[in-house]
Scaffold this motif. Sequence first.
Motif, PDB file in Angstrom:
ATOM      1  N   TYR A  20       0.824  -1.208   0.000  1.00 21.28           N
ATOM      2  CA  TYR A  20       0.000   0.000   0.000  1.00 21.28           C
ATOM      3  C   TYR A  20       0.859   1.259   0.000  1.00 21.28           C
ATOM      4  CZ  TYR A  20      -3.793  -3.189   0.802  1.00 21.28           C
ATOM      5  OH  TYR A  20      -4.688  -4.190   0.644  1.00 21.28           O
ATOM      6  N   ILE A  21       2.000   1.211   0.689  1.00 19.60           N
ATOM      7  CA  ILE A  21       2.901   2.375   0.660  1.00 19.60           C
ATOM      8  C   ILE A  21       3.395   2.586  -0.769  1.00 19.60           C
ATOM      9  CG2 ILE A  21       5.051   3.352   1.534  1.00 19.60           C
ATOM     10  CD1 ILE A  21       4.687   1.726   4.048  1.00 19.60           C
ATOM     11  N   LEU A  22       3.796   1.478  -1.431  1.00 17.88           N
ATOM     12  CA  LEU A  22       4.280   1.589  -2.812  1.00 17.88           C
ATOM     13  C   LEU A  22       3.179   2.126  -3.718  1.00 17.88           C
ATOM     14  CD1 LEU A  22       6.303  -1.718  -3.217  1.00 17.88           C
ATOM     15  CD2 LEU A  22       7.204   0.591  -3.136  1.00 17.88           C
ATOM     16  N   LEU A  23       1.966   1.588  -3.536  1.00 19.62           N
ATOM     17  CA  LEU A  23       0.840   2.025  -4.375  1.00 19.62           C
ATOM     18  C   LEU A  23       0.588   3.516  -4.186  1.00 19.62           C
ATOM     19  CD1 LEU A  23      -1.264   0.797  -6.293  1.00 19.62           C
ATOM     20  CD2 LEU A  23      -2.815   0.673  -4.364  1.00 19.62           C
ATOM     21  N   PHE A  24       0.612   3.960  -2.935  1.00 21.29           N
ATOM     22  CA  PHE A  24       0.397   5.382  -2.656  1.00 21.29           C
ATOM     23  C   PHE A  24       1.513   6.223  -3.266  1.00 21.29           C
ATOM     24  CE2 PHE A  24       0.615   9.064   0.316  1.00 21.29           C
ATOM     25  CZ  PHE A  24      -0.572   9.630  -0.080  1.00 21.29           C
ATOM     26  N   GLY A  25       2.759   5.714  -3.190  1.00 22.43           N
ATOM     27  CA  GLY A  25       3.882   6.427  -3.796  1.00 22.43           C
ATOM     28  C   GLY A  25       3.692   6.603  -5.295  1.00 22.43           C
ATOM     29  N   PHE A  26       3.308   5.515  -5.971  1.00 21.11           N
ATOM     30  CA  PHE A  26       3.103   5.612  -7.419  1.00 21.11           C
ATOM     31  C   PHE A  26       1.920   6.512  -7.752  1.00 21.11           C
ATOM     32  CE2 PHE A  26       5.509   1.518  -7.598  1.00 21.11           C
ATOM     33  CZ  PHE A  26       6.555   2.025  -8.346  1.00 21.11           C
ATOM     34  N   TYR A  27       0.879   6.457  -6.901  1.00 16.60           N
ATOM     35  CA  TYR A  27      -0.273   7.347  -7.117  1.00 16.60           C
ATOM     36  C   TYR A  27       0.157   8.806  -7.019  1.00 16.60           C
ATOM     37  CZ  TYR A  27      -4.422   9.997  -5.822  1.00 16.60           C
ATOM     38  OH  TYR A  27      -5.397  10.945  -5.743  1.00 16.60           O
ATOM     39  N   VAL A  28       0.953   9.132  -5.978  1.00 16.43           N
ATOM     40  CA  VAL A  28       1.410  10.513  -5.810  1.00 16.43           C
ATOM     41  C   VAL A  28       2.283  10.918  -6.993  1.00 16.43           C
ATOM     42  CG1 VAL A  28       2.869  11.994  -4.390  1.00 16.43           C
ATOM     43  CG2 VAL A  28       1.207  10.524  -3.320  1.00 16.43           C
ATOM     44  N   GLN A  29       3.095   9.969  -7.502  1.00 15.64           N
ATOM     45  CA  GLN A  29       3.974  10.277  -8.640  1.00 15.64           C
ATOM     46  C   GLN A  29       3.167  10.544  -9.907  1.00 15.64           C
ATOM     47  OE1 GLN A  29       7.711  10.033  -9.125  1.00 15.64           O
ATOM     48  NE2 GLN A  29       6.966  11.107 -10.902  1.00 15.64           N
ATOM     49  N   PHE A  30       2.283   9.617 -10.249  1.00 13.45           N
ATOM     50  CA  PHE A  30       1.648   9.692 -11.568  1.00 13.45           C
ATOM     51  C   PHE A  30       0.369  10.510 -11.561  1.00 13.45           C
ATOM     52  CE2 PHE A  30       4.082   5.662 -11.851  1.00 13.45           C
ATOM     53  CZ  PHE A  30       5.025   6.152 -12.740  1.00 13.45           C
ATOM     54  N   HIS A  31      -0.153  10.832 -10.388  1.00 14.75           N
ATOM     55  CA  HIS A  31      -1.343  11.666 -10.312  1.00 14.75           C
ATOM     56  C   HIS A  31      -0.969  13.093  -9.926  1.00 14.75           C
ATOM     57  CE1 HIS A  31      -5.558  12.663  -9.121  1.00 14.75           C
ATOM     58  NE2 HIS A  31      -5.790  11.877 -10.132  1.00 14.75           N
ATOM     59  N   GLY A  32       0.351  13.362  -9.834  1.00  9.91           N
ATOM     60  CA  GLY A  32       0.808  14.665  -9.365  1.00  9.91           C
ATOM     61  C   GLY A  32       0.365  15.815 -10.249  1.00  9.91           C
ATOM     62  N   ASP A  33       0.078  15.539 -11.540  1.00  8.78           N
ATOM     63  CA  ASP A  33      -0.348  16.610 -12.431  1.00  8.78           C
ATOM     64  C   ASP A  33      -1.789  17.026 -12.127  1.00  8.78           C
ATOM     65  OD1 ASP A  33       1.575  14.918 -13.235  1.00  8.78           O
ATOM     66  OD2 ASP A  33       0.867  14.622 -15.255  1.00  8.78           O
ATOM     67  N   PHE A  34      -2.550  16.135 -11.477  1.00  8.58           N
ATOM     68  CA  PHE A  34      -3.971  16.410 -11.254  1.00  8.58           C
ATOM     69  C   PHE A  34      -4.279  16.734  -9.799  1.00  8.58           C
ATOM     70  CE2 PHE A  34      -3.717  13.787 -15.008  1.00  8.58           C
ATOM     71  CZ  PHE A  34      -4.484  14.504 -15.892  1.00  8.58           C
ATOM     72  N   GLY A  35      -3.530  16.119  -8.892  1.00  2.74           N
ATOM     73  CA  GLY A  35      -3.784  16.353  -7.479  1.00  2.74           C
ATOM     74  C   GLY A  35      -2.501  16.769  -6.789  1.00  2.74           C
ATOM     75  N   PRO A  36      -2.558  16.893  -5.471  1.00  2.88           N
ATOM     76  CA  PRO A  36      -1.322  17.233  -4.754  1.00  2.88           C
ATOM     77  C   PRO A  36      -0.296  16.122  -4.909  1.00  2.88           C
ATOM     78  CG  PRO A  36      -3.056  16.612  -3.239  1.00  2.88           C
ATOM     79  CD  PRO A  36      -3.698  16.736  -4.575  1.00  2.88           C
ATOM     80  N   GLY A  37       0.960  16.517  -4.991  1.00  4.86           N
ATOM     81  CA  GLY A  37       2.010  15.507  -5.092  1.00  4.86           C
ATOM     82  C   GLY A  37       2.984  15.848  -6.182  1.00  4.86           C
ATOM     83  N   GLY A  38       3.771  14.869  -6.590  1.00  2.16           N
ATOM     84  CA  GLY A  38       4.798  15.080  -7.598  1.00  2.16           C
ATOM     85  C   GLY A  38       6.014  14.262  -7.249  1.00  2.16           C
ATOM     86  N   GLY A  39       7.085  14.526  -7.987  1.00  2.00           N
ATOM     87  CA  GLY A  39       8.269  13.694  -7.874  1.00  2.00           C
ATOM     88  C   GLY A  39       8.903  13.685  -6.501  1.00  2.00           C
ATOM     89  N   PHE A  40       9.041  14.844  -5.869  1.00  2.00           N
ATOM     90  CA  PHE A  40       9.735  14.915  -4.583  1.00  2.00           C
ATOM     91  C   PHE A  40       8.992  14.073  -3.535  1.00  2.00           C
ATOM     92  CE2 PHE A  40      11.450  18.772  -6.514  1.00  2.00           C
ATOM     93  CZ  PHE A  40      12.783  18.608  -6.213  1.00  2.00           C
ATOM     94  N   GLN A  41       7.682  14.292  -3.424  1.00  2.00           N
ATOM     95  CA  GLN A  41       6.906  13.583  -2.415  1.00  2.00           C
ATOM     96  C   GLN A  41       6.889  12.093  -2.715  1.00  2.00           C
ATOM     97  OE1 GLN A  41       5.969  16.313  -3.953  1.00  2.00           O
ATOM     98  NE2 GLN A  41       5.312  17.820  -2.464  1.00  2.00           N
ATOM     99  N   ALA A  42       6.623  11.737  -3.984  1.00  2.00           N
ATOM    100  CA  ALA A  42       6.527  10.327  -4.348  1.00  2.00           C
ATOM    101  C   ALA A  42       7.853   9.621  -4.091  1.00  2.00           C
ATOM    102  CB  ALA A  42       6.137  10.196  -5.811  1.00  2.00           C
ATOM    103  N   GLY A  43       8.954  10.304  -4.420  1.00  2.00           N
ATOM    104  CA  GLY A  43      10.266   9.700  -4.209  1.00  2.00           C
ATOM    105  C   GLY A  43      10.496   9.351  -2.757  1.00  2.00           C
TER     106      GLY A  43
END
Lengths: 145, 183
Positions: free
Chosen positions: A17-40
């Motif tokens: 679930y942590i990995l899934l959330f990380g990938f969600y933050v990475q690939f959904h960063g253009d639409f919601g809060p998040g992006g490379g720094f947080q996902a990394g």
Amino acid sequence: MIAFPIIRVVTKLLIPYILLFGFYVQFHGDFGPGGGFQAGVILAAALILYGLVFGLQAVQRVVPAWAVEKMMALGVLIYAGTGITTILLGGKFLDYEVLDHHLLPGILPHGQHLGIFVVELGVGITVTAVMTMIFYTFAGRKHVL
Amino acid sequence: MNLIVFTILAMLAATAVTVARIRDLWAAIMFTGIYSFLSASWMLILDAPDVAFTEAAVGAGISTVLMLSTLVLVGPSDAGRRKPALVPLTVVTITGCALVYGTLDMPHFGDPNDPIHLHPRPSFVEKSQVDMHGLPNVITSVLASYRGYDTLGETTVVLTAGIAVLLILRKEKDEPEREAVSQ
């Protein structure tokens, strides 16, 4: 950590679930809060949790140290390479407009969006690798973990 | 809303004082983790989920782990209670008062006439939807497109910091291997 079965089981349950959330933050960063720094950082946290509970050897079997070292530079290369690509395509450095294309419309994002996506991916890879590498070097210093 | 904000801020202050006063390093590290988690909650209330993510993952997660692994290397207890230091206390108090006095000049929270809402004109927010072909997240478009150079620089800083840590900390690990080879 063999003596703590509850920690081991809960860790195994949590990591996907942590990995899934990380990938969600990475690939959904253009639409919601998040992006490379947080996902990394979130992805690195999953690796570090695994390393804490199952030991440095176990996590280095999943992601070996040499691969992490290469990934540190790979992320920056992807980012700067996007800039070079836009120059080669006739634009300015990091001018994503020239990445616009008509290939597979609706599946591949257009121009600016594609550029932001690739660049964020580069940031994500570098941050994951650096965080993991810092943990590896700390934990590997006396083989305590 | 205000009740939650003031509760969290009071808990932040209490945690900070506890971290400064406590002598058991292990407990101090746990309290810094709690501090990070509280500030992450507060960031969330201030509508900054990006910062909250980062604070929760870096502050409460990874730096706690790194401090704990440092603790394993250096030992669990402080050198002992130091003498009460009057001069540093005076300096810190005066500096603190000056900082609080400085905040009186700052604009109120959420004031639409804040320089920050007027100076880099609102054009980023207005033009973002058109420029980015409908990408809804203005933060991402500012970070990665309008200020792409800036973010490239930040990523390079992260890489450089990683390399520096690698160079400093990995030295000891390599030395026994060299000795083993020479023997």
